[in-house]
Design a protein around this motif. Structure first.
Motif, PDB file in Angstrom:
ATOM      1  N   LYS A 125      -2.270  -1.373  -3.590  1.00 13.70           N
ATOM      2  CA  LYS A 125      -3.153  -0.206  -3.524  1.00 13.70           C
ATOM      3  C   LYS A 125      -2.322   1.065  -3.487  1.00 13.70           C
ATOM      4  O   LYS A 125      -1.327   1.153  -2.768  1.00 13.70           O
ATOM      5  CB  LYS A 125      -4.013  -0.249  -2.262  1.00 13.70           C
ATOM      6  N   VAL A 184      -8.770   5.656  -4.233  1.00 17.43           N
ATOM      7  CA  VAL A 184      -8.048   4.444  -3.884  1.00 17.43           C
ATOM      8  C   VAL A 184      -7.936   3.634  -5.172  1.00 17.43           C
ATOM      9  O   VAL A 184      -8.945   3.238  -5.748  1.00 17.43           O
ATOM     10  CB  VAL A 184      -8.777   3.640  -2.789  1.00 17.43           C
ATOM     11  N   SER A 188      -6.509   0.314  -7.116  1.00 17.04           N
ATOM     12  CA  SER A 188      -5.949  -1.031  -7.049  1.00 17.04           C
ATOM     13  C   SER A 188      -5.272  -1.301  -8.375  1.00 17.04           C
ATOM     14  O   SER A 188      -5.833  -1.031  -9.435  1.00 17.04           O
ATOM     15  CB  SER A 188      -7.046  -2.068  -6.805  1.00 17.04           C
ATOM     16  N   THR A 245       0.850  -1.195   0.000  1.00 20.39           N
ATOM     17  CA  THR A 245       0.000   0.000   0.000  1.00 20.39           C
ATOM     18  C   THR A 245       0.880   1.238   0.000  1.00 20.39           C
ATOM     19  O   THR A 245       1.811   1.339   0.806  1.00 20.39           O
ATOM     20  CB  THR A 245      -0.915   0.034   1.241  1.00 20.39           C
TER      21      THR A 245
END
Length: 80
Positions: free
Chosen positions: A51, A40, A42, A29
């Motif tokens: 992420k 956000v 992905s 992340t």
């Protein structure tokens, strides 16, 4: 107004640089400052889903990132 008339590829990050940062750091992340496109994201890097979390710019829309056992929640802050 400047942001809305600027090309998306200029306002966002370089995809190759993002992938390199994930590879070199070994994290799953990444949280970083604004690109005027809070979200956000992905994505897949070398077969792993990672992420990338983009915080708001604070000039037009503030944001806060909340972490809970179920994951991350990027929330917009109301304008005063």
């Amino acid at each position: 107004m400047h942001v809305s008339s600027t090309a998306a590829q200029i306002m966002d990050v370089n995809a190759d640089a993002v992938a390199t940062a994930f590879r070199e750091s070994g994290v799953g992340t990444m949280i970083h400052g604004h690109t005027h496109r809070p979200a956000v994201h992905s994505l897949e890097v070398d077969g792993s889903t990672v992420k990338r979390i983009v915080l708001g710019d604070w000039h037009t829309q503030g944001s806060v990132l909340v972490r809970s056992p179920s994951g991350f929640d990027l929330r917009s802050l109301p304008r005063a």
